[in-house]
Design a protein around this motif. Structure first.
Motif, mmCIF file in Angstrom:
data_model
loop_
_atom_site.group_PDB
_atom_site.id
_atom_site.type_symbol
_atom_site.label_atom_id
_atom_site.label_comp_id
_atom_site.label_asym_id
_atom_site.label_seq_id
_atom_site.Cartn_x
_atom_site.Cartn_y
_atom_site.Cartn_z
ATOM 1 N N VAL A 128 -15.659 -13.285 -25.913
ATOM 2 C CA VAL A 128 -16.576 -12.364 -25.199
ATOM 3 C C VAL A 128 -17.522 -11.603 -26.229
ATOM 4 O O VAL A 128 -18.610 -11.404 -25.995
ATOM 5 C CB VAL A 128 -15.307 -11.302 -24.883
ATOM 6 C CG1 VAL A 128 -16.088 -10.014 -24.137
ATOM 7 C CG2 VAL A 128 -14.500 -11.698 -23.562
ATOM 8 N N LEU A 159 -15.435 -4.789 -18.126
ATOM 9 C CA LEU A 159 -14.413 -5.810 -18.378
ATOM 10 C C LEU A 159 -13.106 -5.708 -17.540
ATOM 11 O O LEU A 159 -12.153 -6.410 -17.780
ATOM 12 C CB LEU A 159 -13.978 -5.862 -19.960
ATOM 13 C CG LEU A 159 -15.294 -6.360 -20.896
ATOM 14 C CD1 LEU A 159 -14.988 -6.265 -22.225
ATOM 15 C CD2 LEU A 159 -15.580 -7.866 -20.257
ATOM 16 N N ARG A 174 -8.252 -15.279 -28.753
ATOM 17 C CA ARG A 174 -9.345 -16.345 -28.581
ATOM 18 C C ARG A 174 -10.468 -15.679 -27.514
ATOM 19 O O ARG A 174 -11.537 -15.900 -27.545
ATOM 20 C CB ARG A 174 -8.784 -17.826 -28.179
ATOM 21 C CG ARG A 174 -9.737 -18.716 -28.138
ATOM 22 C CD ARG A 174 -9.104 -19.803 -27.510
ATOM 23 N NE ARG A 174 -8.050 -20.812 -28.203
ATOM 24 C CZ ARG A 174 -8.773 -21.560 -29.179
ATOM 25 N NH1 ARG A 174 -9.984 -21.670 -29.383
ATOM 26 N NH2 ARG A 174 -7.816 -22.211 -30.018
ATOM 27 N N GLY A 175 -9.865 -15.445 -26.629
ATOM 28 C CA GLY A 175 -10.648 -14.949 -25.467
ATOM 29 C C GLY A 175 -11.489 -13.659 -25.876
ATOM 30 O O GLY A 175 -12.678 -13.624 -25.544
ATOM 31 N N ARG A 217 -7.602 -9.787 -13.916
ATOM 32 C CA ARG A 217 -7.203 -11.206 -13.881
ATOM 33 C C ARG A 217 -6.329 -11.658 -14.887
ATOM 34 O O ARG A 217 -5.312 -12.466 -14.738
ATOM 35 C CB ARG A 217 -8.596 -12.051 -14.217
ATOM 36 C CG ARG A 217 -9.526 -11.963 -13.047
ATOM 37 C CD ARG A 217 -8.581 -12.476 -11.809
ATOM 38 N NE ARG A 217 -9.641 -11.922 -10.918
ATOM 39 C CZ ARG A 217 -10.771 -12.773 -10.314
ATOM 40 N NH1 ARG A 217 -11.035 -13.761 -11.015
ATOM 41 N NH2 ARG A 217 -11.548 -12.281 -9.322
ATOM 42 N N GLN A 218 -6.293 -11.095 -16.177
ATOM 43 C CA GLN A 218 -5.526 -11.543 -17.154
ATOM 44 C C GLN A 218 -3.728 -11.020 -16.782
ATOM 45 O O GLN A 218 -3.060 -12.045 -16.972
ATOM 46 C CB GLN A 218 -5.918 -10.882 -18.689
ATOM 47 C CG GLN A 218 -7.004 -11.371 -19.065
ATOM 48 C CD GLN A 218 -7.368 -11.124 -20.492
ATOM 49 O OE1 GLN A 218 -7.421 -10.103 -20.718
ATOM 50 N NE2 GLN A 218 -8.262 -11.866 -21.041
ATOM 51 N N MET A 230 -2.892 -13.248 -14.011
ATOM 52 C CA MET A 230 -2.472 -14.833 -14.810
ATOM 53 C C MET A 230 -1.258 -14.738 -15.558
ATOM 54 O O MET A 230 -0.322 -15.618 -15.651
ATOM 55 C CB MET A 230 -3.669 -15.280 -15.570
ATOM 56 C CG MET A 230 -4.145 -16.443 -14.765
ATOM 57 S SD MET A 230 -5.540 -17.312 -15.648
ATOM 58 C CE MET A 230 -5.392 -18.669 -16.212
ATOM 59 N N GLU A 242 -4.887 -22.241 -23.373
ATOM 60 C CA GLU A 242 -5.861 -21.793 -24.091
ATOM 61 C C GLU A 242 -6.019 -22.406 -25.413
ATOM 62 O O GLU A 242 -5.820 -21.974 -26.567
ATOM 63 C CB GLU A 242 -5.491 -20.063 -24.301
ATOM 64 C CG GLU A 242 -6.305 -19.326 -23.371
ATOM 65 C CD GLU A 242 -5.826 -17.731 -23.704
ATOM 66 O OE1 GLU A 242 -6.590 -17.066 -24.223
ATOM 67 O OE2 GLU A 242 -4.527 -17.460 -23.181
ATOM 68 N N ARG A 267 3.319 -11.204 -19.524
ATOM 69 C CA ARG A 267 2.599 -10.490 -20.889
ATOM 70 C C ARG A 267 2.575 -9.137 -20.696
ATOM 71 O O ARG A 267 3.063 -8.072 -20.885
ATOM 72 C CB ARG A 267 1.665 -11.032 -21.313
ATOM 73 C CG ARG A 267 0.955 -10.292 -22.428
ATOM 74 C CD ARG A 267 -0.302 -11.314 -23.096
ATOM 75 N NE ARG A 267 -1.199 -11.523 -21.974
ATOM 76 C CZ ARG A 267 -2.376 -12.227 -22.168
ATOM 77 N NH1 ARG A 267 -2.115 -13.093 -22.963
ATOM 78 N NH2 ARG A 267 -3.286 -12.355 -21.278
ATOM 79 N N ARG A 320 1.829 -22.279 -27.387
ATOM 80 C CA ARG A 320 1.328 -23.732 -27.826
ATOM 81 C C ARG A 320 1.994 -24.329 -29.046
ATOM 82 O O ARG A 320 2.219 -25.465 -28.978
ATOM 83 C CB ARG A 320 -0.071 -23.133 -28.302
ATOM 84 C CG ARG A 320 -1.244 -24.280 -28.060
ATOM 85 C CD ARG A 320 -2.462 -23.579 -28.356
ATOM 86 N NE ARG A 320 -3.216 -24.409 -29.313
ATOM 87 C CZ ARG A 320 -3.795 -25.470 -28.578
ATOM 88 N NH1 ARG A 320 -3.773 -25.606 -27.352
ATOM 89 N NH2 ARG A 320 -4.518 -26.303 -29.278
ATOM 90 N N HIS A 333 -12.401 -6.081 -14.584
ATOM 91 C CA HIS A 333 -11.763 -7.302 -13.958
ATOM 92 C C HIS A 333 -11.251 -8.398 -14.475
ATOM 93 O O HIS A 333 -10.456 -9.069 -14.268
ATOM 94 C CB HIS A 333 -12.804 -8.078 -12.770
ATOM 95 C CG HIS A 333 -14.058 -8.679 -13.474
ATOM 96 N ND1 HIS A 333 -14.815 -7.915 -14.158
ATOM 97 C CD2 HIS A 333 -14.206 -9.945 -13.818
ATOM 98 C CE1 HIS A 333 -15.634 -8.923 -14.694
ATOM 99 N NE2 HIS A 333 -15.460 -9.904 -14.286
ATOM 100 N N LEU A 334 -11.621 -8.444 -15.807
ATOM 101 C CA LEU A 334 -11.171 -9.483 -16.868
ATOM 102 C C LEU A 334 -9.671 -9.044 -16.890
ATOM 103 O O LEU A 334 -8.754 -9.706 -17.104
ATOM 104 C CB LEU A 334 -11.970 -9.551 -18.068
ATOM 105 C CG LEU A 334 -11.373 -10.420 -19.268
ATOM 106 C CD1 LEU A 334 -11.429 -11.839 -18.744
ATOM 107 C CD2 LEU A 334 -12.192 -10.429 -20.295
#
Ligand SMILES: Nc1ncnc2c1ncn2[C@@H]1O[C@H](COP(=O)(O)OP(=O)(O)OP(=O)(O)O)[C@@H](O)[C@H]1O
Ligand SMILES: [Mg+2]
Lengths: 238, 838
Positions: free
Chosen positions: B285, B3, B280-281, B9-10, B13, B838, B17, B738, B5-6
């Motif tokens: 998974v 995981l 949520r992510g 990426r996070q 992005m 999200e 954070r 959100r 690369h996840l």
């Protein structure tokens, strides 16, 4: 041969938490699904469709009864084994939020294989093949937020298919789409059933979506009200 | 790492954070490094301060029976860790003659050139003495005799008069370690030969390395010695700062412990948020077949990576911050920072601590990540977290308190050393943070009522959001709880101790002038001469003198323990006793002293178990006399290891007449006029005349220095606290993007959103302040109680509303300021992005 069997499953919410009266979402539901079936579960809102689907996919456990997938009783598996089963034998498509926003479509599709520890090149290849299958290979390296809702759902279907699962479970996959996109997705699913003999269980309250199915189970108040096999012109093998 | 690369990426992005998490670790590690280095700087500052007063820390080896022993009897000690030098000493009373002037002095035989080489003896001028006819003189003594390098002086020895040449002048302070009040240094072989005692020594002074623990070295040395020799801590002159130093030292430990605790909260909080924001992510998974283990690993690996990054940044920042703080502390302690040094171990530990703490902190969130509700991934709205906290939580906090109380009890019963109260204090602090989620609802809803009516909506939502995440909120508040308790607790403890010492000084020394001996105390009677005891009589004859009080002091032993024996003139009836007798009124104490009874310092009583009513054997100048103990006294002379008697009793019982301090009170208006005659008198007796104001300002300087150094470390705590809060609020806003977007879309103005965030932050600050106040008072009690075995008497604790208000105000201010940027950010949210995120 039955790929999946729901044996008198029931689900009561709230009873675990010690509430005096639990919500009985599903009551004594029993059916089997054969290979290559396109089963649509319909019913009004709150009738227990999603709950049944979650139990079939090992997302929640039934309060009573059991679910058997390819001869394996899901009740006998612990959480980690269930995760492995979901990863390898079940594909999911939901109404929204199917994709991780951080990853490209191809990476999203490859995720179940990656989780399984498959070599990276293999994952990429399989993901591209799955995307091609749903006609999304040209957008493989885009992020989910840069493609339309319908395209996102097709990518989600590609991801559900990438592991060549025994069964594909979809909960209102067209719920957030307009009619054109919706038609597109349903045609894709039908094609999978017809051409690849893929087993699909789909939850919807849209009658036009249900029309594409080979079998429709109608639910009311957590129970099966109606179970009809639809004769298909294409004649899917039983 | 499937995981991986996840993760990458996070981060790419949401750089905010990841950065906020790195920043948390950096702040935490930086805080620990800075506090640690600053505490080290303070400690070495304190040490220099004590050394300036009582000489380098050392141990003394003396003979059990005779006064002198053969150096051959001394076993080899060189391999004992913590030793800096082993110095054989030979003392001999002597008479110096310069022209017509004669001075009685104690000559000290040492290996002068070695001492100078080792930096233990500092020469202001000239060279060390090597030849038998060379001598080094105390700078002050030389000045009073009007002698310089190269001059000659006559010394009376057993073998007649010897002509000696002055080769060097020693700085008075550096002589304090060896001299027994004397100012004449001669090569040891030469001096012992003069006394026909070649090969014999009076005592051996073992000087310790600055970082050695005296009690440990003492034990190791004592183990080696033959039965005829004994080792002990030399009894020193009144070291006024010692008690303040003890408390301050304990305080430093507390601050360091609490900073670690605070850093822990900051990091746990950051990790927790880092995970919750991505629930949520993670759930998705999990839904796709990610195992709980895979998710746990991902979270832990991420923590380790961010931790390493944070540790590197933090260690650098910490060192940067530590430098000015250390310099400030050194300045406050009047011990200028010559070079900025720090133990590289600190940096290594911090570097390891970063990832380790980050991973440990991520452990719980990682477990949570493995356990996310699968349905959360696809739910339209994530389920609100459960309100309130479990009973288990409460029980945990209560049991933490019980543990802390047990440790404290053990410290009081002296089963474990006082230092053990530091972890206990930290545990108490954790317990306070632990109950935060329990009391927070009440505190917060109480505080909400204080928000002006026109901001009611903002306040309600802010309160509601706080309620929704009790654990997270508790962790944020925890940082402030710790900072505020730190401030209040240490503030109280320090002020109480300082006030205690200052009060004591006020009672002990009331005079316009002090005439004092320079150097360390003698263990043998000064050679009795015609003018030896007459200094007080002479002082009384000076015109303009209203009152003279003499204090005679010698080192001795009581109940086998080395102590200081103090004999003091009793002031006339009605003018108060210079003794703070516990449980006796003034008349009773005066009667007891007049009878010839003794009072024992609390620390000595603590050490030996001597109680009022006991009869104890006191040995002074090798003569043992029994005295009755009338009571205990709080006493800052020699850290309370002292026996006090009246001057009369001192003379008759112990033959003690070496006047150490002369307190001279002038006729009103005449104080200044006394300077010259007193200085002359002091000079003639090898003493120093000091004005009381000068003495007072010296005490003040020391006290201010210590208080100042602790204050700057406390300030550091607040800065760290505010950084931690700023970070948490920022993450909070990121996470609530959100929700805030939704609020904006239903018509909340950007001003309202700003206020919402600021009010929420202030609510947290105020709640943290209120809970921290209780924690602080407990901490103060803790320090008081745990320093009791050290001091031997209970320190009075008084609540200081100003200090409390200051800390509360700081907490609120800090949170308000910390919320400002995130609030701006929240108010400028892109609506579309916010609701589609999200
Ligand atoms: N986690 C839960 N806790 C309590 N009750 C629940 C939970 N999930 C579902 N229910 C209840 O169970 C019943 C069936 O819910 P389910 O989601 O299966 O309905 P559905 O047929 O999928 O409806 P829709 O068409 O609106 O999606 C509903 O009454 C719902 O309120
Ligand atoms: Mg549903």
């Amino acid at each position: 041969m039955a790929v999946l069997a729901a044996e008198h499953i029931s689900k009561t919410f709230g009873s675990e938490a010690g509430a005096a009266v639990g919500v009985q979402a599903v009551r004594d539901v029993a059916f089997t699904v054969d290979q290559g079936t396109f089963l649509a579960i319909t019913g009004s809102s709150g009738s227990g469709k999603s709950t049944v689907l979650h139990m079939l996919g090992g997302i929640t456990r039934p309060s009573s009864g059991r679910v058997v997938l390819e001869g394996v009783d899901l009740a006998g598996l612990d959480d980690e084994q269930l995760a492995l089963l979901r990863r390898r034998r079940i594909g999911f498509v939901f109404q929204r939020y199917n994709l991780l926003p951080e990853l490209s479509l191809a990476e999203n599709v490859a995720l179940p294989l990656e989780l399984d520890g498959k070599p990276r090149a293999f994952c990429r290849e399989a993901a591209m093949a799955a995307l091609e299958q749903v006609g999304m290979d040209h957008r493989a390296d885009h992020r989910p937020d840069s493609v339309s809702g319908g395209e996102q759902q097709r990518a989600a279907i590609a991801r559900a298919l990438v592991t060549k699962p025994a069964i594909l479970l979809a909960d209102e996959p067209t719920g957030a789409l307009d009619s054109a996109n919706s038609k597109n997705v349903i045609e894709l699913l039908s094609k999978l059933v017809l051409d690849d003999h893929q087993t699909v269980v789909l939850v919807t309250h849209d009658p036009t979506v249900a029309d594409a199915a080979t079998r429709v189970i109608q639910m009311r108040d957590g129970q099966i009200a109606n179970d009809t096999a639809l004769p298909r012109t294409t004649g899917v093998a039983e | 790492m499937r995981l991986g690369h996840l993760l990458v990426r996070q981060w790419a992005m949401r750089p905010g954070r990841a950065l906020a998490t790195v920043a948390s670790v950096a702040v935490a590690v930086g805080a620990v490094v800075a506090t640690w280095v600053a505490a080290d700087a303070s400690r070495s500052g304190y040490r220099r301060l004590t050394e300036a007063i009582e000489g380098a820390p050392s141990i003394e080896i003396t003979s059990e029976e005779e006064s002198r022993f053969s150096i051959e009897d001394l076993p080899s000690l060189g391999d004992i860790p913590g030793l800096r030098a082993i110095i054989p000493l030979f003392y001999r009373p002597t008479l110096l003659r310069v022209g017509e002037k004669r001075v009685r002095e104690i000559a000290m035989g040492v290996d002068c050139s070695t001492l100078v080489d080792q930096g233990l003896l500092t020469l202001a001028e000239g060279e060390p003495c090597i030849a038998p006819d060379e001598v080094v003189l105390d700078q002050g003594l030389a000045a009073s005799l009007k002698l310089g390098v190269g001059d000659e002086v006559l010394m009376f020895a057993r073998r007649g008069i010897k002509r000696m040449q002055v080769t060097g002048l020693a700085e008075s302070a550096s002589l304090a370690t060896f001299s027994a009040g004397g100012g004449v240094v001669v090569e040891i072989a030469a001096l012992s030969d003069m006394s026909s005692a070649l090969g014999l020594v009076d005592r051996v002074r073992v000087v310790l390395k600055p970082d050695a623990t005296r009690s440990q070295v003492l034990e190791a040395v004592a183990d080696r010695l033959p039965a005829s020799l004994s080792a002990e801590v030399p009894a020193g002159r009144a070291s006024m700062a010692e008690d303040v130093l003890h408390a301050a030292d304990l305080g430093l430990d507390f601050v360091t412990g609490l900073t670690v605790a605070m850093s822990w909260f900051i990091v746990v909080n950051a990790m927790l948020m880092n995970v919750t924001e991505r629930r949520r992510g993670l759930a998705l998974v999990r839904l796709l077949g990610g195992t709980a283990r895979q998710l746990r690993h991902t979270v832990l690996v991420e923590a380790a990576l961010l931790g390493v990054l944070g540790a590197i940044v933090g260690a650098g920042l910490g060192l940067l911050a530590a430098r000015p703080i250390a310099a400030g502390i050194a300045g406050a302690l009047n011990a200028p920072l010559t070079e900025f040094t720090y133990d590289p171990v600190i940096v290594w530990i911090a570097m390891l601590m970063g990832p380790a703490v980050a991973m440990a902190a991520a452990w719980w969130p990682a477990r949570e990540a493995g356990r996310v509700e699968l349905l959360e991934g696809i739910a339209q709205a994530p389920p609100p977290p459960a309100r309130g906290v479990s009973l288990k939580y409460l029980l945990g906090a209560v049991s933490l308190w019980c543990i802390a109380a047990l440790i404290l009890l053990a410290v009081l019963l002296e089963l474990i050393p006082p230092r053990a109260s530091v972890p206990a204090g930290t545990v108490t602090m954790l317990a306070f943070v632990g109950i935060t989620p329990v009391v927070l609802p009440w505190v917060s809803s109480g505080l909400v009522r204080l928000v002006p009516r026109c901001w009611w909506i903002e306040a309600r939502i802010a309160h509601e959001q706080i309620m929704r995440q009790p654990v997270r909120t508790a962790l944020t508040t925890g940082v402030l709880v710790v900072a505020v308790s730190n401030g209040i607790g240490l503030g109280h403890a320090i002020r109480d101790n300082v006030d205690n010492v200052l009060d004591w000084y006020d009672g002990w020394m009331q005079a316009d002038w002090l005439v004092v001996q320079a150097g360390a105390l003698g263990a043998m009677p000064p050679q009795a001469g015609p003018d030896a005891a007459a200094i007080d009589t002479l002082a009384r004859e000076i015109p303009g003198v209203a009152k003279v009080e003499a204090i005679a002091v010698a080192t001795g032993r009581a109940a086998g323990v080395a102590c200081v024996v103090v004999a003091r003139d009793l002031p006339g009836p009605g003018s108060g006793l210079p003794l703070d007798a516990i449980g006796l009124d003034e008349t009773e104490a005066r009667e007891a002293l007049e009878r010839g009874d003794a009072f024992v310092g609390t620390a000595l009583s603590q050490k030996t178990g001597i109680q009022p009513g006991d009869e104890i054997a006191v040995e002074v100048y090798g003569r043992t006399t029994k005295v009755k103990v009338a009571g205990l006294v709080v006493d800052f002379m020699s850290g309370g290891v002292a026996v006090h008697v009246s001057r009369e009793a001192g003379r008759t019982l112990f033959g003690l007449d070496a006047i150490e301090v002369l307190l001279v009170t002038a006729v009103p208006g005449q104080a200044a006029a006394l300077q010259e005659p007193l200085e002359q008198l002091a000079n003639e007796h090898g003493m120093l005349a000091r004005s009381f104001a000068e003495m007072q300002s010296m005490i003040d300087r020391v006290v201010q220095g210590i208080v100042g150094s602790l204050k700057s470390i406390l300030m550091l705590g607040f800065v760290v606290g505010s950084l931690g809060v700023a970070n948490t609020v920022t993450m909070n806003v990121l996470e609530k993007t959100r929700t805030l977007g939704l609020l904006r879309s239903v018509g909340m103005t950007s001003g309202q959103v700003t206020r919402l965030v600021v009010i929420q932050s202030i609510l947290l600050g105020a709640a943290g302040g209120v809970i921290g106040t209780f924690g602080g008072i407990t901490t103060a009690l803790f320090i008081q109680i745990s320093s009791q075995p050290l001091l031997g008497y209970p320190v009075q604790m008084s609540l200081r509303p100003g200090l409390i208000a200051l800390n509360l105000g700081a907490a609120i201010l800090v949170t308000a300021v910390a919320a400002w940027l995130p609030a701006r950010r929240a108010s400028r949210l892109d609506l579309l992005q916010a609701i589609s995120s999200e």
